[in-house]
Design a protein around this motif. Structure first.
Motif, PDB file in Angstrom:
ATOM      1  N   TRP A  89       4.626  -1.357   3.070  1.00 12.62           N
ATOM      2  CA  TRP A  89       3.890   0.065   2.959  1.00 12.62           C
ATOM      3  C   TRP A  89       5.493   0.618   1.682  1.00 12.62           C
ATOM      4  O   TRP A  89       6.466   0.397   2.129  1.00 12.62           O
ATOM      5  N   GLY A  90       4.780   0.866   0.682  1.00 12.55           N
ATOM      6  CA  GLY A  90       5.822   0.641  -0.477  1.00 12.55           C
ATOM      7  C   GLY A  90       6.391   2.467  -0.699  1.00 12.55           C
ATOM      8  O   GLY A  90       7.208   2.485  -1.222  1.00 12.55           O
ATOM      9  N   LYS A  91       5.816   3.279   0.370  1.00 14.48           N
ATOM     10  CA  LYS A  91       6.529   4.462   0.034  1.00 14.48           C
ATOM     11  C   LYS A  91       6.985   5.384  -1.350  1.00 14.48           C
ATOM     12  O   LYS A  91       7.301   5.580  -1.287  1.00 14.48           O
ATOM     13  N   GLY A  92       5.454   5.103  -2.041  1.00 17.28           N
ATOM     14  CA  GLY A  92       5.974   5.727  -3.788  1.00 17.28           C
ATOM     15  C   GLY A  92       6.356   5.359  -4.158  1.00 17.28           C
ATOM     16  O   GLY A  92       6.270   3.809  -4.818  1.00 17.28           O
ATOM     17  N   PHE A  93       7.711   6.024  -4.981  1.00 19.87           N
ATOM     18  CA  PHE A  93       9.222   5.215  -5.646  1.00 19.87           C
ATOM     19  C   PHE A  93       9.727   4.767  -4.978  1.00 19.87           C
ATOM     20  O   PHE A  93      10.317   3.919  -5.747  1.00 19.87           O
ATOM     21  N   VAL A 110       0.943  -1.310  -0.274  1.00 16.53           N
ATOM     22  CA  VAL A 110      -0.332  -0.344   0.221  1.00 16.53           C
ATOM     23  C   VAL A 110       0.846   1.535   0.376  1.00 16.53           C
ATOM     24  O   VAL A 110       1.836   1.627   0.289  1.00 16.53           O
ATOM     25  N   GLU A 111       0.137   2.254   0.135  1.00 14.10           N
ATOM     26  CA  GLU A 111       1.021   3.744  -0.719  1.00 14.10           C
ATOM     27  C   GLU A 111       1.130   4.236   0.371  1.00 14.10           C
ATOM     28  O   GLU A 111       1.843   4.876   0.805  1.00 14.10           O
ATOM     29  N   ASN A 112      -0.362   4.387   1.440  1.00 15.10           N
ATOM     30  CA  ASN A 112       0.169   5.937   2.737  1.00 15.10           C
ATOM     31  C   ASN A 112       0.093   4.515   4.180  1.00 15.10           C
ATOM     32  O   ASN A 112       0.022   3.637   3.853  1.00 15.10           O
ATOM     33  N   THR A 157      -2.297   4.000   6.115  1.00 10.35           N
ATOM     34  CA  THR A 157      -3.379   2.983   5.837  1.00 10.35           C
ATOM     35  C   THR A 157      -2.718   1.849   5.700  1.00 10.35           C
ATOM     36  O   THR A 157      -3.658   0.555   5.949  1.00 10.35           O
ATOM     37  N   PHE A 158      -1.400   1.537   5.908  1.00 10.82           N
ATOM     38  CA  PHE A 158      -0.600   0.725   6.556  1.00 10.82           C
ATOM     39  C   PHE A 158      -1.063   0.138   7.909  1.00 10.82           C
ATOM     40  O   PHE A 158      -0.636  -0.700   7.668  1.00 10.82           O
ATOM     41  N   LEU A 159      -0.520   1.161   9.115  1.00 12.10           N
ATOM     42  CA  LEU A 159      -0.719   0.820  10.072  1.00 12.10           C
ATOM     43  C   LEU A 159      -2.514   0.454   9.586  1.00 12.10           C
ATOM     44  O   LEU A 159      -3.266  -0.099  10.974  1.00 12.10           O
ATOM     45  N   SER A 160      -3.520   1.044   9.504  1.00 10.25           N
ATOM     46  CA  SER A 160      -4.420   1.017   9.697  1.00 10.25           C
ATOM     47  C   SER A 160      -4.837  -0.763   9.124  1.00 10.25           C
ATOM     48  O   SER A 160      -5.998  -1.088   9.504  1.00 10.25           O
ATOM     49  N   LEU A 161      -4.801  -1.624   8.114  1.00  5.89           N
ATOM     50  CA  LEU A 161      -5.239  -1.888   7.226  1.00  5.89           C
ATOM     51  C   LEU A 161      -4.666  -3.178   8.075  1.00  5.89           C
ATOM     52  O   LEU A 161      -3.911  -3.965   8.602  1.00  5.89           O
TER      53      LEU A 161
END
Length: 384
Positions: A268-272, A249-251, A254-258
């Motif tokens: 956690w993908g952290k964008g690029f 996931v990007e955010n 969201t990573f902490l909530s899922l």
């Protein structure tokens, strides 16, 4: 009335040769002064008698600025006629020496500093060549050259050592100094300007890439109470890790909530920075899902992840999700229109809609703006 050449005009022409570094490069190379010769626009014969006082003031200003040839020489011509008589008028300005240029520009002190720098680096051919080609950048660092040379010598000797930059012990040098002067040091040493490229190109140790993940109980034999960790990519990438799937996931929130998948990992993908996830070789043969922002860069990141993990499937990056949240749209800053060859047909269709502004200018739906109920009802995996 034609605009007459002023002392400021003469100075501006020479200033251009300073700004483009022509004069200082010639000085550094030991070349003869590149003569500067400019026409002087003055009054026409028909204008001379209109305001003789103005003409005299104009001539006097040029003579004062020339300082009797100290700043530039004046070439004179005789013009006139029966009505006003024949008079000498300045027609060209000429500089034939470095001293004249420095006097005209008020640059004597800066030139003296540059000569000192040239002498300081004379025993280092690579540095001497760079200083000769980049006079103004060299002058910008006038007060730091002794420390720059100390840093250069230490870095050149440490090339390929695998040391961290923090270990530098050159006289008068610390890591903050190197960071501040990295553009110059990078050019001198043939290394990139960015921190990671600078260290990599010199064979020094760079700050390791890390990846943050949450996981099912017992992951890697960790106690079941441990549900999240950050690992060095180079240490975990090649391990034999048994997982059934991965969700990226990007955010961060969201990573902490899922909840993580019950047989895999949530990353956690952290964008690029998603390349760090792609480098985990133990994900090559398991299902991978990606959820990013619904904007052009979100699809670019998905395309990038598929270069590593071609089996990756997206979720919540579809047209239905986009249109359902119309009231939560924002505007993307600097959207991309890059050609993305790894998108599925439906993904490519949404991406094209965003690129072509089908729904509005630079539309984006950030991951954290999607209604939580809508998102959790459409997760493609079973959670813990």
């Amino acid at each position: 009335m034609t605009r007459w050449t002023t002392p400021a005009d003469v100075r501006a022409k020479v200033q251009r040769r300073w700004d483009d570094q022509t004069l200082l490069r010639a000085l550094a190379a030991g070349e003869d002064f590149p003569a500067q010769d400019f026409p002087i626009r003055g009054p026409k014969v028909s204008e001379i008698g209109v305001d003789v006082g103005a003409v005299r003031d104009w001539i006097a200003a040029l003579e004062d600025a020339s300082r009797q040839g100290e700043c530039f020489e004046i070439e004179w011509s005789v013009i006139g006629g029966r009505e006003i008589g024949r008079n000498r008028f300045p027609t060209r300005a000429r500089l034939t020496s470095y001293d004249q240029a420095w006097a005209l520009l008020g640059a004597k002190r800066r030139v003296a500093s540059y000569v000192e720098i040239l002498e300081l680096v004379s025993d280092l051919p690579v540095v001497r060549a760079w200083v000769g080609d980049h006079p103004l950048k060299s002058l910008d660092a006038t007060d730091d050259w002794e420390s720059l040379l100390a840093a250069y010598r230490w870095l050149a000797a440490a090339r390929g050592s695998g040391l961290y930059l923090r270990t530098i012990d050159a006289p008068g040098v610390d890591t903050k100094f190197v960071e501040r002067h990295r553009p110059v040091l990078g050019q001198l040493l043939g290394a990139g300007r960015r921190p990671s490229a600078f260290a990599r190109d010199l064979g020094l140790a760079a700050k390791p890439d890390t990846v943050r993940m949450r996981f099912c109980p017992g992951f890697l034999g960790l106690p079941r109470s441990v549900t999240e960790a950050t690992f060095r990519v180079d240490e975990i990438a090649g391990l034999q890790v048994g997982v059934g799937c991965a969700v990226v996931v990007e955010n961060e929130v969201t990573f902490l909530s899922l909840d993580p998948p019950n047989d895999g990992v949530l990353l956690w993908g952290k964008g690029f920075d998603v390349d760090r996830v792609g480098a985990l070789r133990w994900l090559a043969d398991v299902p991978v899902w990606y959820w990013g922002d619904l904007d052009t860069h979100g699809f670019a990141i998905l395309d990038q992840l598929r270069a590593w993990l071609p089996q990756t499937e997206s979720f919540l990056m579809d047209r239905a999700t986009l249109l359902e949240h119309r009231q939560r749209w924002g505007s993307e800053t600097g959207p991309t229109s890059a050609r993305l060859g790894r998108l599925a047909t439906d993904e490519a269709s949404v991406y094209t809609d965003l690129v072509t502004d089908r729904y509005g200018n630079a539309v984006r739906l950030e991951q954290e703006r999607i209604a939580w109920g809508w998102a959790t009802e459409r997760l493609p995996y079973q959670r813990i």
